[in-house]
Motif scaffolding. Structure first.
Motif, mmCIF file in Angstrom:
data_model
loop_
_atom_site.group_PDB
_atom_site.id
_atom_site.type_symbol
_atom_site.label_atom_id
_atom_site.label_comp_id
_atom_site.label_asym_id
_atom_site.label_seq_id
_atom_site.Cartn_x
_atom_site.Cartn_y
_atom_site.Cartn_z
ATOM 1 N N ARG A 265 22.659 65.566 42.329
ATOM 2 C CA ARG A 265 23.277 64.867 41.200
ATOM 3 C C ARG A 265 23.313 65.723 39.946
ATOM 4 N N GLY A 266 22.881 66.974 40.036
ATOM 5 C CA GLY A 266 22.902 67.853 38.876
ATOM 6 C C GLY A 266 24.149 68.716 38.795
ATOM 7 N N VAL A 267 25.197 68.361 39.546
ATOM 8 C CA VAL A 267 26.455 69.113 39.517
ATOM 9 C C VAL A 267 27.601 68.128 39.288
ATOM 10 N N GLU A 268 28.752 68.653 38.914
ATOM 11 C CA GLU A 268 29.952 67.834 38.755
ATOM 12 C C GLU A 268 31.090 68.481 39.528
ATOM 13 N N PRO A 269 31.639 67.813 40.550
ATOM 14 C CA PRO A 269 31.250 66.472 41.007
ATOM 15 C C PRO A 269 29.921 66.466 41.751
ATOM 16 N N ILE A 270 29.281 65.292 41.795
ATOM 17 C CA ILE A 270 28.025 65.124 42.502
ATOM 18 C C ILE A 270 28.257 65.291 44.000
ATOM 19 N N HIS A 271 27.322 65.946 44.685
ATOM 20 C CA HIS A 271 27.424 66.142 46.130
ATOM 21 C C HIS A 271 26.832 64.937 46.869
ATOM 22 N N LEU A 272 27.587 64.416 47.836
ATOM 23 C CA LEU A 272 27.179 63.255 48.616
ATOM 24 C C LEU A 272 27.230 63.577 50.110
ATOM 25 N N ARG A 273 26.620 62.689 50.894
ATOM 26 C CA ARG A 273 26.768 62.743 52.348
ATOM 27 C C ARG A 273 26.970 61.327 52.856
ATOM 28 N N LEU A 274 27.978 61.166 53.710
ATOM 29 C CA LEU A 274 28.303 59.868 54.291
ATOM 30 C C LEU A 274 27.936 59.866 55.770
ATOM 31 N N GLY A 275 27.147 58.876 56.170
ATOM 32 C CA GLY A 275 26.816 58.727 57.578
ATOM 33 C C GLY A 275 25.994 59.857 58.152
ATOM 34 N N GLY A 276 25.357 60.641 57.312
ATOM 35 C CA GLY A 276 24.491 61.706 57.783
ATOM 36 C C GLY A 276 25.206 62.971 58.195
ATOM 37 N N THR A 277 26.549 62.973 58.225
ATOM 38 C CA THR A 277 27.267 64.158 58.714
ATOM 39 C C THR A 277 28.414 64.603 57.828
ATOM 40 N N ARG A 278 29.039 63.688 57.080
ATOM 41 C CA ARG A 278 30.238 64.049 56.313
ATOM 42 C C ARG A 278 29.867 64.338 54.861
ATOM 43 N N LEU A 279 29.948 65.610 54.459
ATOM 44 C CA LEU A 279 29.690 65.981 53.075
ATOM 45 C C LEU A 279 30.941 65.725 52.235
ATOM 46 N N CYS A 280 30.740 65.210 51.014
ATOM 47 C CA CYS A 280 31.863 64.904 50.131
ATOM 48 C C CYS A 280 31.363 64.931 48.694
ATOM 49 N N GLU A 281 32.219 64.569 47.761
ATOM 50 C CA GLU A 281 31.856 64.636 46.339
ATOM 51 C C GLU A 281 32.217 63.343 45.616
ATOM 52 N N LEU A 282 31.488 63.097 44.531
ATOM 53 C CA LEU A 282 31.756 61.973 43.635
ATOM 54 C C LEU A 282 32.071 62.538 42.261
ATOM 55 N N ARG A 283 33.300 62.309 41.821
ATOM 56 C CA ARG A 283 33.779 62.873 40.565
ATOM 57 C C ARG A 283 33.808 61.818 39.467
ATOM 58 N N THR A 284 33.352 62.185 38.287
ATOM 59 C CA THR A 284 33.363 61.286 37.140
ATOM 60 C C THR A 284 34.776 61.149 36.598
ATOM 61 N N LEU A 285 35.255 59.903 36.473
ATOM 62 C CA LEU A 285 36.584 59.639 35.927
ATOM 63 C C LEU A 285 36.535 59.241 34.457
ATOM 64 N N GLY A 286 35.371 58.785 33.985
ATOM 65 C CA GLY A 286 35.241 58.418 32.581
ATOM 66 C C GLY A 286 34.978 56.938 32.399
ATOM 67 N N ILE A 287 35.129 56.482 31.165
ATOM 68 C CA ILE A 287 34.827 55.095 30.811
ATOM 69 C C ILE A 287 36.102 54.386 30.365
ATOM 70 N N LEU A 288 36.261 53.146 30.801
ATOM 71 C CA LEU A 288 37.386 52.305 30.398
ATOM 72 C C LEU A 288 36.867 51.208 29.479
ATOM 73 N N SER A 289 37.490 51.074 28.335
ATOM 74 C CA SER A 289 37.058 50.070 27.367
ATOM 75 C C SER A 289 38.271 49.312 26.832
ATOM 76 N N THR A 290 38.105 48.015 26.667
ATOM 77 C CA THR A 290 39.148 47.202 26.044
ATOM 78 C C THR A 290 38.518 45.934 25.502
#
Length: 365
Positions: A265-290
């Motif tokens: 979680r110390g990188v952007e995008p954050i490194h993830l793993r799905l189901g123990g085998t599929r590596l992927c990333e989570l990218r920050t999109l920002g904040i929505l306010s209204t």
């Protein structure tokens, strides 16, 4: 080397780290040298877009962790909690700050904030159930660094890159461009940044599949409340002390059955793993306010959005469970064009568009 404190010791250091400087990181390294564990409280966790709070807390957390990792610190000894701001309510802030999960294990409270914390504590006659550590009065030796976040923000506004490099923590330097930090800080210093709206604070997960020239979006229909029976992406309220990243992944697992493990979680995008085998990333999109209830709903607030892009067809992930207790029903990966035609609840179409989908749609239907 640890000091000769008896038993296991845990130092708790709350702060805004807005953004993290070498001084912040040097203090944390000194604490890790002295104590067994370190708890870092990211203060004003929903404040953003202002002079004092130019960056989202999730970005500040990432910068802190990246800096500690670059310095060789063991992140297994570090835990991060997110602390809410309490404008004009010092007592409420104090109760909140000193009630974090695991507070019973804390042995030392760390602060050098004389005006806002220490002086108020003395005036109120407060006594801590743990030892007080004031880094400003400690002999930090090689860990001493004099500059503060105010100096760093000023260097950015003045365009003084040499001074920015001198003051900024390593993670701040490396991640600033990836998260749009320079522009964000300049806008905030001009009082023109995107603000959060008080009320329910939420985290949303934009999960997409792309394969053979087609794209799909993971979404379902809302069961009740605002926008009932309208398509929506997984998401929901952020719990007290919880990171928005953890909130988004928690709601994603609750509502879709897809469980992502955070690998870094110390990188952007954050490194993830799905189901123990599929590596992927989570990218920050920002904040929505209204402040428009037609988009924000009856409880107001803001939403922080994150994007997970999967390079496969939906059927490769297997059937999604029927989460009867979740806030969504009929959850599925739907073709991009179908979602664009149907619309999404709240401001979620803006998050989806930030992820690169549904640009021909309206914001909500």
């Amino acid at each position: 080397m640890k000091s000769t404190h008896s038993g296991t010791t845990t130092a708790y250091m709350p702060g805004r780290f807005s953004p993290p400087t070498r001084g912040h990181i040097q203090t944390m390294l000194w604490l890790l040298d002295q104590y067994d564990r370190l708890v870092i409280g990211i203060g004003s966790c929903y404040e953003v877009g202002t002079v004092r709070h130019p960056l989202l807390a999730s970005i500040r957390e990432k910068m802190v962790l990246a800096s500690l990792h670059a310095a060789g610190a063991s992140l297994r000894r570090v835990r991060v909690v997110h602390l809410t701001d309490f404008p004009d309510d010092w007592d409420g802030w104090w109760r909140h700050t000193t009630s974090i999960p695991g507070i019973a294990d804390v042995t030392h409270f760390v602060t050098g904030n004389e005006a806002d914390i220490l002086a108020v504590m003395r005036a109120k006659g407060l006594e801590l159930p743990f030892a007080l550590i004031n880094p400003e009065k400690e002999d930090l030796g090689a860990f001493r660094f004099a500059y503060h976040a105010t100096d760093l923000r000023r260097a950015i506004v003045e365009g003084n890159y040499a001074r920015f490099r001198l003051i900024a923590a390593e993670g701040t330097i490396n991640l600033m461009g990836l998260v749009g930090g320079f522009a964000g800080i300049r806008r905030a210093m001009q009082d023109a940044g995107t603000r959060f709206v008080p009320g329910r604070q939420a985290a949303d997960a934009v999960v997409t599949c792309e394969h053979a020239g087609r794209r799909w979006l993971l979404c379902g229909y809302r069961r009740e409340g605002d926008f009932s029976n309208v398509l929506a992406i997984p998401g929901g309220g952020i719990n007290v002390y919880e990171s928005p990243v953890d909130a988004a992944l928690r709601k994603l697992a609750d509502e879709t059955g897809l469980v992502f493990e955070v690998m870094n979680r110390g990188v952007e995008p954050i490194h993830l793993r799905l189901g123990g085998t599929r590596l992927c990333e989570l990218r920050t999109l920002g904040i929505l306010s209204t402040e428009d209830p037609r988009l924000g709903g009856s409880r107001g607030g803001s939403a922080q959005a994150f994007h997970i892009a999967l390079d496969c067809a939906p059927e490769d992930l297997g059937p999604l469970p029927d989460g009867k207790r979740s806030g969504l029903y009929d959850v599925a990966f739907r073709p991009e064009e179908d979602v664009a035609a149907a619309g999404l609840a709240f401001q979620q179409m803006r998050s989806v568009q930030a992820a690169g989908l549904c640009h021909d749609s309206g914001p909500v239907r």
